[in-house]
Design a protein around this motif. Structure first.
Motif, PDB file in Angstrom:
ATOM      1  N   ASP A  76       0.808  -1.339  -0.089  1.00 35.08           N
ATOM      2  CA  ASP A  76       0.164   0.210  -0.164  1.00 35.08           C
ATOM      3  C   ASP A  76       1.246   0.853   0.482  1.00 35.08           C
ATOM      4  O   ASP A  76       0.808   2.070   0.868  1.00 35.08           O
ATOM      5  CB  ASP A  76      -1.073  -0.169   1.546  1.00 35.08           C
ATOM      6  CG  ASP A  76      -2.372   0.636   0.849  1.00 35.08           C
ATOM      7  OD1 ASP A  76      -2.634   1.497  -0.086  1.00 35.08           O
ATOM      8  OD2 ASP A  76      -2.754   1.583   2.246  1.00 35.08           O
ATOM      9  N   SER A 146      -5.206  -9.007  -4.810  1.00 41.13           N
ATOM     10  CA  SER A 146      -6.488  -9.113  -4.754  1.00 41.13           C
ATOM     11  C   SER A 146      -5.641  -7.700  -4.255  1.00 41.13           C
ATOM     12  O   SER A 146      -4.547  -7.106  -4.081  1.00 41.13           O
ATOM     13  CB  SER A 146      -7.280  -9.623  -3.564  1.00 41.13           C
ATOM     14  OG  SER A 146      -7.597  -9.576  -3.233  1.00 41.13           O
ATOM     15  N   ALA A 148      -7.032  -3.032  -5.079  1.00 39.71           N
ATOM     16  CA  ALA A 148      -7.906  -2.267  -5.009  1.00 39.71           C
ATOM     17  C   ALA A 148      -7.542  -1.115  -5.590  1.00 39.71           C
ATOM     18  O   ALA A 148      -5.882  -0.435  -5.283  1.00 39.71           O
ATOM     19  CB  ALA A 148      -8.278  -1.884  -3.390  1.00 39.71           C
ATOM     20  N   ALA A 178     -12.380  -3.607  -7.136  1.00 37.15           N
ATOM     21  CA  ALA A 178     -10.910  -4.041  -6.356  1.00 37.15           C
ATOM     22  C   ALA A 178     -11.941  -5.292  -7.494  1.00 37.15           C
ATOM     23  O   ALA A 178     -12.655  -5.548  -8.131  1.00 37.15           O
ATOM     24  CB  ALA A 178     -11.087  -3.980  -5.128  1.00 37.15           C
ATOM     25  N   TYR A 217     -15.346  -5.816  -7.304  1.00 34.80           N
ATOM     26  CA  TYR A 217     -16.140  -5.357  -6.211  1.00 34.80           C
ATOM     27  C   TYR A 217     -15.845  -3.749  -6.679  1.00 34.80           C
ATOM     28  O   TYR A 217     -15.228  -3.487  -7.021  1.00 34.80           O
ATOM     29  CB  TYR A 217     -15.943  -6.402  -5.122  1.00 34.80           C
ATOM     30  CG  TYR A 217     -16.175  -5.353  -3.877  1.00 34.80           C
ATOM     31  CD1 TYR A 217     -17.702  -4.972  -3.997  1.00 34.80           C
ATOM     32  CD2 TYR A 217     -15.541  -3.789  -3.379  1.00 34.80           C
ATOM     33  CE1 TYR A 217     -17.953  -4.805  -2.933  1.00 34.80           C
ATOM     34  CE2 TYR A 217     -15.936  -3.516  -2.721  1.00 34.80           C
ATOM     35  CZ  TYR A 217     -17.496  -3.414  -1.642  1.00 34.80           C
ATOM     36  OH  TYR A 217     -17.936  -3.229  -0.404  1.00 34.80           O
ATOM     37  N   TYR A 224     -17.331   0.912   1.756  1.00 33.24           N
ATOM     38  CA  TYR A 224     -16.054  -0.029   0.785  1.00 33.24           C
ATOM     39  C   TYR A 224     -15.740  -0.848   1.910  1.00 33.24           C
ATOM     40  O   TYR A 224     -15.385  -0.461   2.944  1.00 33.24           O
ATOM     41  CB  TYR A 224     -15.356   0.739   0.114  1.00 33.24           C
ATOM     42  CG  TYR A 224     -14.298  -0.184   0.261  1.00 33.24           C
ATOM     43  CD1 TYR A 224     -13.779  -1.224  -0.965  1.00 33.24           C
ATOM     44  CD2 TYR A 224     -13.037  -0.329   0.543  1.00 33.24           C
ATOM     45  CE1 TYR A 224     -13.208  -1.979  -1.598  1.00 33.24           C
ATOM     46  CE2 TYR A 224     -11.498  -1.543  -0.057  1.00 33.24           C
ATOM     47  CZ  TYR A 224     -12.083  -2.104  -1.177  1.00 33.24           C
ATOM     48  OH  TYR A 224     -11.284  -2.702  -1.797  1.00 33.24           O
ATOM     49  N   ASP A 225     -15.359  -2.216   1.773  1.00 31.61           N
ATOM     50  CA  ASP A 225     -15.082  -2.814   3.068  1.00 31.61           C
ATOM     51  C   ASP A 225     -14.758  -4.366   1.728  1.00 31.61           C
ATOM     52  O   ASP A 225     -15.751  -4.960   1.304  1.00 31.61           O
ATOM     53  CB  ASP A 225     -16.569  -3.952   3.223  1.00 31.61           C
ATOM     54  CG  ASP A 225     -15.778  -4.713   4.894  1.00 31.61           C
ATOM     55  OD1 ASP A 225     -14.841  -5.235   4.638  1.00 31.61           O
ATOM     56  OD2 ASP A 225     -16.923  -5.119   5.573  1.00 31.61           O
ATOM     57  N   ILE A 226     -13.678  -4.239   1.813  1.00 32.08           N
ATOM     58  CA  ILE A 226     -13.125  -5.489   0.554  1.00 32.08           C
ATOM     59  C   ILE A 226     -13.589  -6.843   1.595  1.00 32.08           C
ATOM     60  O   ILE A 226     -13.253  -8.122   0.663  1.00 32.08           O
ATOM     61  CB  ILE A 226     -11.873  -5.242   1.339  1.00 32.08           C
ATOM     62  CG1 ILE A 226     -10.634  -6.509   0.252  1.00 32.08           C
ATOM     63  CG2 ILE A 226     -10.781  -5.799   2.845  1.00 32.08           C
ATOM     64  CD1 ILE A 226     -10.697  -6.114  -1.134  1.00 32.08           C
ATOM     65  N   THR A 227     -14.070  -7.294   2.413  1.00 29.66           N
ATOM     66  CA  THR A 227     -14.170  -8.518   2.620  1.00 29.66           C
ATOM     67  C   THR A 227     -15.393  -8.722   1.770  1.00 29.66           C
ATOM     68  O   THR A 227     -16.334  -9.737   1.671  1.00 29.66           O
ATOM     69  CB  THR A 227     -14.650  -8.748   3.843  1.00 29.66           C
ATOM     70  OG1 THR A 227     -15.431  -7.933   4.375  1.00 29.66           O
ATOM     71  CG2 THR A 227     -13.616  -8.668   4.912  1.00 29.66           C
ATOM     72  N   ILE A 229     -15.953  -8.867  -0.927  1.00 30.37           N
ATOM     73  CA  ILE A 229     -14.685  -9.189  -2.615  1.00 30.37           C
ATOM     74  C   ILE A 229     -15.962 -10.610  -2.882  1.00 30.37           C
ATOM     75  O   ILE A 229     -16.203 -10.166  -4.378  1.00 30.37           O
ATOM     76  CB  ILE A 229     -13.930  -9.125  -2.823  1.00 30.37           C
ATOM     77  CG1 ILE A 229     -13.268  -8.839  -4.531  1.00 30.37           C
ATOM     78  CG2 ILE A 229     -13.400  -9.345  -1.874  1.00 30.37           C
ATOM     79  CD1 ILE A 229     -11.925  -8.399  -4.987  1.00 30.37           C
TER      80      ILE A 229
END
Length: 347
Positions: A76, A146, A148, A178, A217, A224-227, A229
């Motif tokens: 990141d 993954s 984003a 993502a 996603y 936004y919540d990466i889980t 996806i």
């Protein structure tokens, strides 16, 4: 394209964020050698680097096993996660009609522009049976990638600004997109050592069954919540092959490995939706997202001096590894590693 040079001192392993990018060999020895393995792996870890090495073992090696081993790599460099948290807090304030922080919102959107983050997670397991006829190694491997990326809306800037409403609309219609791919493999590496014209060589091949999952996603900056996806995914199964070759004379080794010899372009599901601004109903945005992942052959050469108590090895990817076509995530790597093992004798 990202070019990475991996170096390792004799005493300290430096694991870069892309250590698994080309081979996903999540095991301690390979990591400690800077990700090298085309000539420096052993008969147990060979399927993850060069199947020809399955045939290179000691006379007292009868069987070997890797219990499940896992690795994680997170990148990141643009601080996407922190910028998202900060921007989401500012948007919460303007959603309630308070525009006093609108200047900060614009600065936050500017900071998010172009932000990307990536996560790689993998694991391996192996069971090897060395023998003088056809050495074998049955293995399993799983990994996921993954990515984003912030997708900042600027369409409201063309409208005459009224007390910062345009900035608020841009923030409201901005998103984070993502995409992820997960690959599981089960296969068997078969290898043979022999002498040819006085030269010591080994060659190997790995047929493997792959199950490939893709996910896509998208969500606004607040929710936004990466889980989540995993909600929009698909999967397919394919047969693939790896191959390898090794020549050695004493400690000097030269090798070649080819992975994923069967090419495949993999499409994610299409994600289409529209969002209308609650602040300015005349402003709306359409999203139509679909990504392509390229699984192409990867060719790597290696050279090294491999001894019982010391080794130095260099691996070089002959071609780029191309991944998601919509992201700048291509990788071509040069890896350099060394190790020094002490030996204590007791009487």
């Amino acid at each position: 394209m990202k070019n990475t040079i991996k170096l390792l001192s004799l005493s300290v392993a430096l694991a870069a964020s892309s250590s698994y990018a080309a081979n996903y060999a999540i095991e301690a020895r390979g990591d400690a050698m800077g990700g090298t393995g085309v000539v420096s792996a052993n008969f147990l870890t060979a399927p993850f680097y060069n199947p020809a090495l399955v045939a290179i073992y000691r006379r007292n090696d009868d069987v070997g096993m890797i219990i499940p081993s896992f690795g994680l790599s997170y990148s990141d460099e643009h601080n996407l996660v922190d910028d998202l948290d900060y921007t989401a807090g500012l948007i919460d304030q303007i959603s309630g009609g308070d525009y006093s922080n609108i200047g900060e919102v614009q600065g936050a959107l500017d900071s998010l522009e172009g932000d990307k983050a990536g996560l790689e997670l993998g694991g391996v397991i192996a069971f090897a049976i060395p023998n003088q006829y056809i050495a074998a190694n049955v293995f399993g491997k799983a990994y996921t990638e993954s990515f984003a990326e912030a997708d900042i809306y600027t369409g409201a800037n063309s409208v005459i600004p009224i007390d910062g409403i345009n900035t608020a609309v841009n923030a409201e219609l901005s998103a984070v997109n993502a995409v992820a791919i997960g690959v599981t493999e089960v296969g068997i590496s078969l290898a043979k050592y022999q002498t040819f014209l006085g030269q010591h060589i080994a060659f190997g091949v790995t047929p493997k069954l792959q199950r490939i999952y893709t996910y896509v996603y998208s969500a606004n900056l607040e929710s936004y919540d990466i889980t989540d996806i995993r909600e929009n995914g698909t999967g397919e199964t394919m047969l693939n092959f790896d191959a390898g070759f090794l020549w050695f004379h004493g400690p000097l080794r030269v090798g070649f490995a080819a992975t994923n010899l069967v090419s495949r372009d993999i499409q994610t599901k299409r994600l289409s939706y529209s969002v209308q601004s609650e602040i300015d109903p005349t402003q709306s945005r359409d999203f139509d997202l679909q990504h392509s992942y390229q699984m192409k052959p990867q060719y790597t050469v290696g050279v090294g001096l491999i001894g019982d108590y010391a080794a130095i090895s260099v691996d070089y990817d002959l071609n780029e590894e191309k991944k998601f076509t919509s992201f700048n995530d291509n990788v071509q790597m040069l890896r350099v590693g060394a190790r020094l093992t002490s030996c204590a004798n007791s009487n």
